[in-house]
Design an enzyme around this catalytic site. Structure first.
Site, PDB file in Angstrom:
ATOM      1  N   GLY A  58       0.780  -1.236   0.000  1.00 43.47           N
ATOM      2  CA  GLY A  58       0.000   0.000   0.000  1.00 43.47           C
ATOM      3  C   GLY A  58       0.807   1.280   0.000  1.00 43.47           C
ATOM      4  O   GLY A  58       0.250   2.364   0.003  1.00 43.47           O
ATOM      5  N   GLN A  59       2.127   1.176   0.011  1.00 48.33           N
ATOM      6  CA  GLN A  59       2.917   2.408   0.029  1.00 48.33           C
ATOM      7  C   GLN A  59       3.871   2.460  -1.153  1.00 48.33           C
ATOM      8  O   GLN A  59       4.974   2.959  -1.047  1.00 48.33           O
ATOM      9  CB  GLN A  59       3.704   2.510   1.330  1.00 48.33           C
ATOM     10  CG  GLN A  59       2.798   2.638   2.536  1.00 48.33           C
ATOM     11  CD  GLN A  59       3.493   3.287   3.712  1.00 48.33           C
ATOM     12  OE1 GLN A  59       4.690   3.525   3.677  1.00 48.33           O
ATOM     13  NE2 GLN A  59       2.746   3.595   4.737  1.00 48.33           N
ATOM     14  N   GLY A  60       3.426   1.916  -2.265  1.00 47.86           N
ATOM     15  CA  GLY A  60       4.255   1.845  -3.469  1.00 47.86           C
ATOM     16  C   GLY A  60       4.812   3.188  -3.885  1.00 47.86           C
ATOM     17  O   GLY A  60       5.898   3.268  -4.452  1.00 47.86           O
ATOM     18  N   ARG A  61       4.060   4.259  -3.537  1.00 51.44           N
ATOM     19  CA  ARG A  61       4.541   5.588  -3.956  1.00 51.44           C
ATOM     20  C   ARG A  61       5.831   5.998  -3.256  1.00 51.44           C
ATOM     21  O   ARG A  61       6.495   6.924  -3.675  1.00 51.44           O
ATOM     22  CB  ARG A  61       3.447   6.639  -3.782  1.00 51.44           C
ATOM     23  CG  ARG A  61       3.050   6.898  -2.342  1.00 51.44           C
ATOM     24  CD  ARG A  61       1.650   7.465  -2.271  1.00 51.44           C
ATOM     25  NE  ARG A  61       1.017   7.073  -1.034  1.00 51.44           N
ATOM     26  CZ  ARG A  61       0.651   7.928  -0.110  1.00 51.44           C
ATOM     27  NH1 ARG A  61       0.835   9.209  -0.278  1.00 51.44           N
ATOM     28  NH2 ARG A  61       0.065   7.500   0.991  1.00 51.44           N
ATOM     29  N   TYR A  62       6.172   5.314  -2.162  1.00 53.07           N
ATOM     30  CA  TYR A  62       7.417   5.638  -1.456  1.00 53.07           C
ATOM     31  C   TYR A  62       8.569   4.741  -1.883  1.00 53.07           C
ATOM     32  O   TYR A  62       9.658   4.833  -1.365  1.00 53.07           O
ATOM     33  CB  TYR A  62       7.238   5.518   0.058  1.00 53.07           C
ATOM     34  CG  TYR A  62       6.245   6.497   0.614  1.00 53.07           C
ATOM     35  CD1 TYR A  62       6.345   7.860   0.304  1.00 53.07           C
ATOM     36  CD2 TYR A  62       5.206   6.072   1.428  1.00 53.07           C
ATOM     37  CE1 TYR A  62       5.430   8.756   0.799  1.00 53.07           C
ATOM     38  CE2 TYR A  62       4.278   6.976   1.926  1.00 53.07           C
ATOM     39  CZ  TYR A  62       4.395   8.318   1.598  1.00 53.07           C
ATOM     40  OH  TYR A  62       3.495   9.196   2.087  1.00 53.07           O
TER      41      TYR A  62
END
Ligand code: GTP
Length: 173
Positions: A58-62
């Protein structure tokens, strides 16, 4: 030289936290290394091994932020839910992204075929086939059936990883 770190990954509900909690010393602490962007890693040591666990779900953007830490990684643990055949391809995508990363080439990886206690779990051999682990040629890999709740299979997998890391370090010297 600081001890090489172990990168932990896997999809949500694979049992990642359960396996990690089993490994963690009782007085473990979590560190927010870049708290301003909500990017957090958990670090702890067990024996001679130093763990850095990223929450990869869920934190692929990081991702581009935590990729900076890949250079310090000497071993990978990747957890899969061996009862969840439907999402096995999602796990494979996540795994493939890790395997393809230049900074992680030659880094040994242990895959935990977790939840082996459940009757719907597929065998490690089947997990191996679905994840196409035989195609991994540039790094040592190992699949370990595990039960995160009891810790069964976890220590054996971690011991294998530790040995591989030691071997890799001595050949690099
Ligand atoms: P996120 O926190 O969503 O990223 O999930 P996670 O991958 O960290 O999974 P978590 O450790 O929260 O486990 C998910 C559920 O599976 C929990 O209800 C656990 O108790 C259960 N679980 C984890 N490992 C096992 C196992 O080996 N066997 C069984 N039967 N249940 C397990």
């Amino acid at each position: 030289k600081p001890p090489a770190r172990i990168l932990g990954g896997g999809r949500d509900n694979s049992g990642k936290s359960t396996v990690i909690n089993y490994l963690k010393p009782k007085k473990a602490h979590s560190e927010d290394i870049v708290p301003t962007v909500g990017f957090s890693v958990e670090t702890f040591t067990k024996g001679a091994l130093s763990f850095t666990i990223f929450d990869m779900s869920g934190q692929g953007r990081y991702r581009n932020l935590w990729e900076h830490y890949y250079k310090e990684v000497g071993g990978i643990i990747f957890c899969i839910d061996s009862t969840d055949q439907i999402r096995m391809c999602v796990a494979k995508d996540e795994l493939d992204a890790l395997l393809a990363h230049a900074d992680l080439s030659k880094v040994p990886i242990v895959v935990f075929a977790n939840k082996m206690d459940l009757p719907t779990a597929i065998t490690p051999v089947e997990c191996c086939r679905k994840l196409e682990l035989e195609k991994i040629l540039d790094k040592p890999w190992h699949i370990a059936a595990s039960n995160g709740l009891t810790g069964e299979g976890v220590d054996a997998g971690i011991n294998w990883l530790g040995e591989q890391m030691v071997r890799l370090r001595s050949t690099r010297r």
